[in-house]
Scaffold this motif. Structure first.
Motif, PDB file in Angstrom:
ATOM      1  N   ALA A  53       0.825  -1.204   0.000  1.00 35.88           N
ATOM      2  CA  ALA A  53       0.000   0.000   0.000  1.00 35.88           C
ATOM      3  C   ALA A  53       0.861   1.256   0.000  1.00 35.88           C
ATOM      4  O   ALA A  53       0.529   2.250  -0.663  1.00 35.88           O
ATOM      5  CB  ALA A  53      -0.947  -0.005   1.200  1.00 35.88           C
ATOM      6  N   VAL A  54       1.969   1.238   0.742  1.00 40.88           N
ATOM      7  CA  VAL A  54       2.889   2.383   0.739  1.00 40.88           C
ATOM      8  C   VAL A  54       3.420   2.625  -0.665  1.00 40.88           C
ATOM      9  O   VAL A  54       3.406   3.752  -1.178  1.00 40.88           O
ATOM     10  CB  VAL A  54       4.055   2.144   1.724  1.00 40.88           C
ATOM     11  CG1 VAL A  54       5.156   3.191   1.515  1.00 40.88           C
ATOM     12  CG2 VAL A  54       3.567   2.178   3.164  1.00 40.88           C
ATOM     13  N   GLY A  55       3.901   1.567  -1.285  1.00 46.73           N
ATOM     14  CA  GLY A  55       4.449   1.709  -2.626  1.00 46.73           C
ATOM     15  C   GLY A  55       3.427   2.195  -3.635  1.00 46.73           C
ATOM     16  O   GLY A  55       3.718   3.076  -4.455  1.00 46.73           O
ATOM     17  N   ASP A  56       2.221   1.641  -3.575  1.00 46.10           N
ATOM     18  CA  ASP A  56       1.183   2.033  -4.528  1.00 46.10           C
ATOM     19  C   ASP A  56       0.770   3.488  -4.323  1.00 46.10           C
ATOM     20  O   ASP A  56       0.571   4.240  -5.298  1.00 46.10           O
ATOM     21  CB  ASP A  56      -0.036   1.126  -4.394  1.00 46.10           C
ATOM     22  CG  ASP A  56       0.213  -0.277  -4.914  1.00 46.10           C
ATOM     23  OD1 ASP A  56       1.254  -0.496  -5.560  1.00 46.10           O
ATOM     24  OD2 ASP A  56      -0.631  -1.164  -4.662  1.00 46.10           O
ATOM     25  N   ALA A  57       0.616   3.897  -3.070  1.00 47.01           N
ATOM     26  CA  ALA A  57       0.187   5.271  -2.785  1.00 47.01           C
ATOM     27  C   ALA A  57       1.225   6.278  -3.271  1.00 47.01           C
ATOM     28  O   ALA A  57       0.875   7.330  -3.824  1.00 47.01           O
ATOM     29  CB  ALA A  57      -0.080   5.446  -1.295  1.00 47.01           C
ATOM     30  N   ILE A  58       2.490   5.963  -3.083  1.00 49.94           N
ATOM     31  CA  ILE A  58       3.547   6.862  -3.542  1.00 49.94           C
ATOM     32  C   ILE A  58       3.636   6.861  -5.065  1.00 49.94           C
ATOM     33  O   ILE A  58       3.789   7.905  -5.700  1.00 49.94           O
ATOM     34  CB  ILE A  58       4.894   6.472  -2.905  1.00 49.94           C
ATOM     35  CG1 ILE A  58       4.875   6.802  -1.399  1.00 49.94           C
ATOM     36  CG2 ILE A  58       6.065   7.173  -3.594  1.00 49.94           C
ATOM     37  CD1 ILE A  58       6.116   6.360  -0.647  1.00 49.94           C
ATOM     38  N   ALA A  59       3.505   5.689  -5.669  1.00 51.40           N
ATOM     39  CA  ALA A  59       3.603   5.575  -7.122  1.00 51.40           C
ATOM     40  C   ALA A  59       2.483   6.330  -7.827  1.00 51.40           C
ATOM     41  O   ALA A  59       2.657   6.798  -8.966  1.00 51.40           O
ATOM     42  CB  ALA A  59       3.590   4.108  -7.538  1.00 51.40           C
ATOM     43  N   GLU A  60       1.329   6.466  -7.175  1.00 51.82           N
ATOM     44  CA  GLU A  60       0.182   7.126  -7.796  1.00 51.82           C
ATOM     45  C   GLU A  60       0.304   8.638  -7.795  1.00 51.82           C
ATOM     46  O   GLU A  60      -0.521   9.339  -8.398  1.00 51.82           O
ATOM     47  CB  GLU A  60      -1.108   6.712  -7.082  1.00 51.82           C
ATOM     48  CG  GLU A  60      -1.551   5.294  -7.361  1.00 51.82           C
ATOM     49  CD  GLU A  60      -1.915   5.072  -8.818  1.00 51.82           C
ATOM     50  OE1 GLU A  60      -2.584   5.955  -9.387  1.00 51.82           O
ATOM     51  OE2 GLU A  60      -1.504   4.050  -9.389  1.00 51.82           O
ATOM     52  N   THR A  61       1.307   9.189  -7.111  1.00 52.46           N
ATOM     53  CA  THR A  61       1.480  10.638  -7.058  1.00 52.46           C
ATOM     54  C   THR A  61       2.395  11.097  -8.200  1.00 52.46           C
ATOM     55  O   THR A  61       3.062  10.288  -8.852  1.00 52.46           O
ATOM     56  CB  THR A  61       2.107  11.073  -5.725  1.00 52.46           C
ATOM     57  OG1 THR A  61       3.500  10.710  -5.706  1.00 52.46           O
ATOM     58  CG2 THR A  61       1.400  10.412  -4.550  1.00 52.46           C
ATOM     59  N   ASP A  62       2.448  12.410  -8.377  1.00 51.70           N
ATOM     60  CA  ASP A  62       3.382  13.007  -9.331  1.00 51.70           C
ATOM     61  C   ASP A  62       4.655  13.468  -8.626  1.00 51.70           C
ATOM     62  O   ASP A  62       5.485  14.162  -9.217  1.00 51.70           O
ATOM     63  CB  ASP A  62       2.729  14.208 -10.031  1.00 51.70           C
ATOM     64  CG  ASP A  62       1.547  13.794 -10.906  1.00 51.70           C
ATOM     65  OD1 ASP A  62       1.601  12.677 -11.465  1.00 51.70           O
ATOM     66  OD2 ASP A  62       0.587  14.573 -11.003  1.00 51.70           O
ATOM     67  N   ILE A  63       4.808  13.052  -7.366  1.00 47.44           N
ATOM     68  CA  ILE A  63       5.951  13.482  -6.570  1.00 47.44           C
ATOM     69  C   ILE A  63       7.116  12.533  -6.801  1.00 47.44           C
ATOM     70  O   ILE A  63       6.952  11.312  -6.786  1.00 47.44           O
ATOM     71  CB  ILE A  63       5.573  13.509  -5.071  1.00 47.44           C
ATOM     72  CG1 ILE A  63       4.367  14.425  -4.853  1.00 47.44           C
ATOM     73  CG2 ILE A  63       6.757  13.982  -4.226  1.00 47.44           C
ATOM     74  CD1 ILE A  63       3.726  14.272  -3.492  1.00 47.44           C
ATOM     75  N   ASP A  64       8.292  13.092  -6.997  1.00 49.11           N
ATOM     76  CA  ASP A  64       9.478  12.282  -7.267  1.00 49.11           C
ATOM     77  C   ASP A  64       9.802  11.395  -6.070  1.00 49.11           C
ATOM     78  O   ASP A  64       9.672  11.816  -4.916  1.00 49.11           O
ATOM     79  CB  ASP A  64      10.666  13.196  -7.581  1.00 49.11           C
ATOM     80  CG  ASP A  64      11.856  12.427  -8.120  1.00 49.11           C
ATOM     81  OD1 ASP A  64      11.921  12.213  -9.326  1.00 49.11           O
ATOM     82  OD2 ASP A  64      12.708  12.027  -7.293  1.00 49.11           O
TER      83      ASP A  64
END
Length: 271
Positions: A53-64
């Motif tokens: 869930a951490v990885g998916d939530a971060i991957a879904e953003t436009d933040i580097d």
């Protein structure tokens, strides 16, 4: 955002914890809300079952990716060298990341020599899949031993720390040895919300008892904290702690909820 600087690395002092959530959906919603709010320090662990869930939530953003500081922890059974390498590779796969910023030993395990675990963690640093290492739930003596075993700095010891749980000896050690104390369960699993003293302090700053508690932690040298919540409202409230500072009297009043503050620590804190 406040930062704790360890050996030239700036770590966001306020992070987001992901323990004790029921399932992937709850985890993903909470982490996404935290990222949207502004949290960039995200804490997970092999035991939490929240890495995906951490990885998916971060991957879904436009933040580097480089904007985030991601921590995970070795489960108790993953302490021999082979297990350290294999379990970390699986953690990275679940996270969908090439590296983690910080890998911790989740808790002491007397069945495996900490030296073997730490040397394997050092190997992962050399390979580039782990940037920093640390420990969790270690005593002062165990932390000192870990520092002796490691070829690289022990960046943090993550422990339970809140207004009713003193960590005076460890905090003094961390200040002296340039180790970050990461406070988990900083709100005492919600118990601080009804504390009359914390609420009275909060009224003077137009803040809640939770916000007072987080500010109290953030104003201590070498301390970061990782509150956890699945409520978007509470996630935002916990982040809204950078527009005020507690005066010395109020900081001391929160310490007084614990045992008496040792004189040597009071000196380090400037009291």
């Amino acid at each position: 955002m406040d930062y704790v600087t360890i050996n030239g690395t700036e770590i966001p002092a306020l992070g987001f914890g992901t323990a004790r959530m029921d399932d992937y959906d709850e985890q993903y919603r909470a982490i996404s809300a935290a990222v949207e709010t502004g949290y960039r320090h995200i804490d997970t662990a092999q035991m939490y079952d929240s890495e995906e869930a951490v990885g998916d939530a971060i991957a879904e953003t436009d933040i580097d990716r480089e904007e985030f500081f991601v921590t995970t922890k070795l489960a108790p059974g993953n302490r021999d060298a082979e297990a350290v390498h294999e379990s970390t590779a699986k953690s990275l796969e679940r996270l969908g990341m090439e590296y983690v910023d910080l890998l911790l030993i989740h808790s002491p395990n007397d069945e495996i020599d900490h030296q073997e675990t730490i040397e394997a963690m050092n190997d992962l640093q050399e390979e580039g899949s782990v940037r920093h290492i640390g420990v969790s739930n270690f005593s002062v003596q165990q932390t000192a031993e870990a520092m002796e075993y490691s070829e690289t700095p022990i960046v943090t010891n993550q422990v339970k720390y809140h207004p009713y749980k003193s960590q005076a000896d460890l905090l003094a050690f961390c200040i002296d040895e340039n180790v970050m104390l990461t406070a988990y369960s900083p709100l005492a699993v919600g118990d601080i919300s009804d504390d009359e003293i914390l609420r009275e302090i909060g009224e003077r700053y137009n803040k809640s008892a939770a916000q007072v508690t987080l500010r109290w932690l953030l104003e201590q040298p070498m301390v970061s904290t990782i509150p956890m919540s699945s409520s978007a409202e509470h996630i935002r409230e916990n982040f809204d702690v950078f527009d005020f500072e507690l005066d010395d009297e109020d900081v001391r009043a929160v310490f007084d909820l614990q045992d008496e503050l040792p004189a040597d620590l009071a000196d380090r804190l400037g009291f």
